[in-house]
Design a protein around this motif. Structure first.
Motif, PDB file in Angstrom:
ATOM      1  N   ASP A 140     -24.828   0.560  29.120  1.00  0.00           N
ATOM      2  CA  ASP A 140     -24.101  -0.262  28.142  1.00  0.00           C
ATOM      3  C   ASP A 140     -25.292  -1.298  27.647  1.00  0.00           C
ATOM      4  O   ASP A 140     -26.381  -0.914  28.049  1.00  0.00           O
ATOM      5  CB  ASP A 140     -23.243  -1.338  28.825  1.00  0.00           C
ATOM      6  CG  ASP A 140     -23.686  -2.066  29.934  1.00  0.00           C
ATOM      7  OD1 ASP A 140     -24.915  -2.131  30.207  1.00  0.00           O
ATOM      8  OD2 ASP A 140     -22.800  -2.718  30.679  1.00  0.00           O
ATOM      9  N   ALA A 141     -25.232  -1.842  26.537  1.00  0.00           N
ATOM     10  CA  ALA A 141     -26.004  -2.753  25.823  1.00  0.00           C
ATOM     11  C   ALA A 141     -27.045  -3.358  26.897  1.00  0.00           C
ATOM     12  O   ALA A 141     -28.181  -3.675  26.640  1.00  0.00           O
ATOM     13  CB  ALA A 141     -25.583  -3.775  24.848  1.00  0.00           C
ATOM     14  N   ALA A 142     -26.249  -4.103  28.018  1.00  0.00           N
ATOM     15  CA  ALA A 142     -26.907  -4.900  28.715  1.00  0.00           C
ATOM     16  C   ALA A 142     -27.842  -4.447  29.863  1.00  0.00           C
ATOM     17  O   ALA A 142     -29.144  -4.540  29.752  1.00  0.00           O
ATOM     18  CB  ALA A 142     -25.927  -5.833  29.648  1.00  0.00           C
ATOM     19  N   ALA A 143     -27.410  -3.205  30.000  1.00  0.00           N
ATOM     20  CA  ALA A 143     -28.406  -2.426  30.772  1.00  0.00           C
ATOM     21  C   ALA A 143     -29.794  -1.791  30.104  1.00  0.00           C
ATOM     22  O   ALA A 143     -30.673  -1.573  30.596  1.00  0.00           O
ATOM     23  CB  ALA A 143     -27.811  -1.131  31.594  1.00  0.00           C
ATOM     24  N   ALA A 144     -29.420  -1.543  28.601  1.00  0.00           N
ATOM     25  CA  ALA A 144     -30.413  -0.979  27.903  1.00  0.00           C
ATOM     26  C   ALA A 144     -31.425  -2.436  27.414  1.00  0.00           C
ATOM     27  O   ALA A 144     -32.332  -1.955  26.449  1.00  0.00           O
ATOM     28  CB  ALA A 144     -29.885  -0.426  26.926  1.00  0.00           C
ATOM     29  N   SER A 145     -31.125  -3.519  27.803  1.00  0.00           N
ATOM     30  CA  SER A 145     -31.585  -4.391  26.982  1.00  0.00           C
ATOM     31  C   SER A 145     -33.061  -4.819  26.888  1.00  0.00           C
ATOM     32  O   SER A 145     -33.936  -5.438  26.152  1.00  0.00           O
ATOM     33  CB  SER A 145     -30.626  -5.833  27.416  1.00  0.00           C
ATOM     34  OG  SER A 145     -31.198  -6.107  28.624  1.00  0.00           O
ATOM     35  N   GLN A 146     -33.930  -4.218  28.102  1.00  0.00           N
ATOM     36  CA  GLN A 146     -35.306  -4.169  28.194  1.00  0.00           C
ATOM     37  C   GLN A 146     -35.932  -2.841  27.660  1.00  0.00           C
ATOM     38  O   GLN A 146     -37.183  -2.624  27.816  1.00  0.00           O
ATOM     39  CB  GLN A 146     -35.646  -4.439  29.600  1.00  0.00           C
ATOM     40  CG  GLN A 146     -35.424  -5.882  30.104  1.00  0.00           C
ATOM     41  CD  GLN A 146     -35.846  -6.021  31.586  1.00  0.00           C
ATOM     42  OE1 GLN A 146     -36.994  -5.665  31.843  1.00  0.00           O
ATOM     43  NE2 GLN A 146     -35.174  -6.853  32.251  1.00  0.00           N
ATOM     44  N   LEU A 147     -35.265  -2.014  27.100  1.00  0.00           N
ATOM     45  CA  LEU A 147     -35.940  -0.870  26.438  1.00  0.00           C
ATOM     46  C   LEU A 147     -36.531  -0.986  25.118  1.00  0.00           C
ATOM     47  O   LEU A 147     -35.960  -1.740  24.702  1.00  0.00           O
ATOM     48  CB  LEU A 147     -34.508   0.402  26.229  1.00  0.00           C
ATOM     49  CG  LEU A 147     -34.272   1.050  27.210  1.00  0.00           C
ATOM     50  CD1 LEU A 147     -33.229   2.009  27.145  1.00  0.00           C
ATOM     51  CD2 LEU A 147     -34.983   1.852  28.490  1.00  0.00           C
ATOM     52  N   GLN A 148     -37.497  -0.487  24.968  1.00  0.00           N
ATOM     53  CA  GLN A 148     -38.375  -0.821  23.557  1.00  0.00           C
ATOM     54  C   GLN A 148     -37.600  -0.005  22.652  1.00  0.00           C
ATOM     55  O   GLN A 148     -37.463   1.198  22.856  1.00  0.00           O
ATOM     56  CB  GLN A 148     -39.844  -0.251  23.529  1.00  0.00           C
ATOM     57  CG  GLN A 148     -40.581  -1.500  24.610  1.00  0.00           C
ATOM     58  CD  GLN A 148     -41.953  -1.018  24.735  1.00  0.00           C
ATOM     59  OE1 GLN A 148     -42.679   0.063  24.053  1.00  0.00           O
ATOM     60  NE2 GLN A 148     -42.827  -1.844  25.278  1.00  0.00           N
ATOM     61  N   ARG A 149     -37.223  -0.371  21.585  1.00  0.00           N
ATOM     62  CA  ARG A 149     -36.609   0.257  20.405  1.00  0.00           C
ATOM     63  C   ARG A 149     -37.592   0.645  19.281  1.00  0.00           C
ATOM     64  O   ARG A 149     -38.607   0.123  19.140  1.00  0.00           O
ATOM     65  CB  ARG A 149     -35.318  -0.816  19.737  1.00  0.00           C
ATOM     66  CG  ARG A 149     -34.480  -1.310  20.615  1.00  0.00           C
ATOM     67  CD  ARG A 149     -33.732  -0.056  21.466  1.00  0.00           C
ATOM     68  NE  ARG A 149     -32.857  -0.855  22.376  1.00  0.00           N
ATOM     69  CZ  ARG A 149     -31.433  -0.872  22.271  1.00  0.00           C
ATOM     70  NH1 ARG A 149     -30.833  -0.621  21.028  1.00  0.00           N
ATOM     71  NH2 ARG A 149     -31.074  -1.434  23.380  1.00  0.00           N
TER      72      ARG A 149
END
Length: 254
Positions: free
Chosen positions: A245-254
């Protein structure tokens, strides 16, 4: 030597609810595809909040005639790990899965391969692990049986199944083993090892919540050792999917 592992796929949904629905839909499609080829399908389930939510959504799909594409009587169900507690304990992943999905869709008893509970006749968790390893070997003609989808949760410190950072389980090459002194209660468990997990055709890591964002970012960095972050050591033979979910992905570099 070139690493033949497939590059992980990353799917990000807006929230945990959307993630559960998306994964349930993908699971139904994948099991149906496996049945179209093999006549049967096999899945390894995980517990936890998002894992259980996926099963609830899969049960909802099974009740919709237009989505009822899986013959649940031809699905073999296994577990990635289990707490060493009595069979009726709500901590059991098996109990959660039965309540959420298995009883509703009618998976036959002989296709539900539960890890033995602490009151199932085995004196020690090591005995239960040996029994489960034997059941896997029997289904796989001496090896690991075909596993179409193996689902895993990921802990905030990066554990998968009951393989925690700096644990002897990381280097244990058995298909199943007992794990004692887990840092997360209950401390005694039975877990699949990397030898089984990484033999699955597809491994899906289901992760929800900001508290796991750092583990997700580290797991997808390509630089982490499984000793420090066990999630970094898992992969499917055909596909590895991080479903976030977006919260779990929040530290990924886009």
């Amino acid at each position: 030597m070139t690493d033949a592992r497939p590059t992980p796929d990353v799917v990000v949904e807006p929230d945990a609810g959307r993630l559960a629905r998306s994964v349930a839909s993908a699971l139904v499609a994948r099991l149906a595809a496996a049945q179209a080829v093999h006549g049967t399908a096999s899945v390894v389930l995980t517990g936890g909040g998002i894992g259980t939510a996926v099963l609830v959504e899969a049960a909802r799909l099974a009740a919709e005639p237009e989505a009822a594409v899986v013959d649940w009587t031809q699905v073999d169900v296994w577990w990635g790990d289990e707490r060493w507690v009595p069979g009726d304990d709500p901590e059991r992943n098996e109990k959660g899965a039965r309540d959420a999905l298995l009883d509703a869709v009618g998976v036959p008893t002989d296709r539900v391969h539960a890890i033995p509970a602490s009151d199932a006749g085995h004196a020690e968790p090591e005995d239960a692990a040996a029994a489960y390893a034997a059941e896997l070997a029997a289904a796989g003609d001496g090896g690991v049986p075909r596993i179409d989808v193996l689902m895993l949760g990921v802990g905030p410190e990066g554990h998968v199944a009951s393989i925690f950072p700096d644990s002897p389980a990381i280097t244990d090459d058995r298909t199943v083993f007992a794990v004692r002194d887990c840092p997360k209660p209950p401390p005694t468990r039975v877990s699949l090892g990397f030898a089984t997990i990484n033999a699955a055709e597809e491994v899906w890591l289901l992760v929800s919540g900001e508290g796991k964002a750092e583990a997700v970012a580290r797991g997808l960095s390509g630089t982490e050792s499984p000793v420090d972050l066990p999630a970094a050591g898992v992969h499917g033979t055909r596909a590895t999917r991080w479903l976030l979910d977006a919260a779990a992905a929040s530290q990924l570099q886009r």
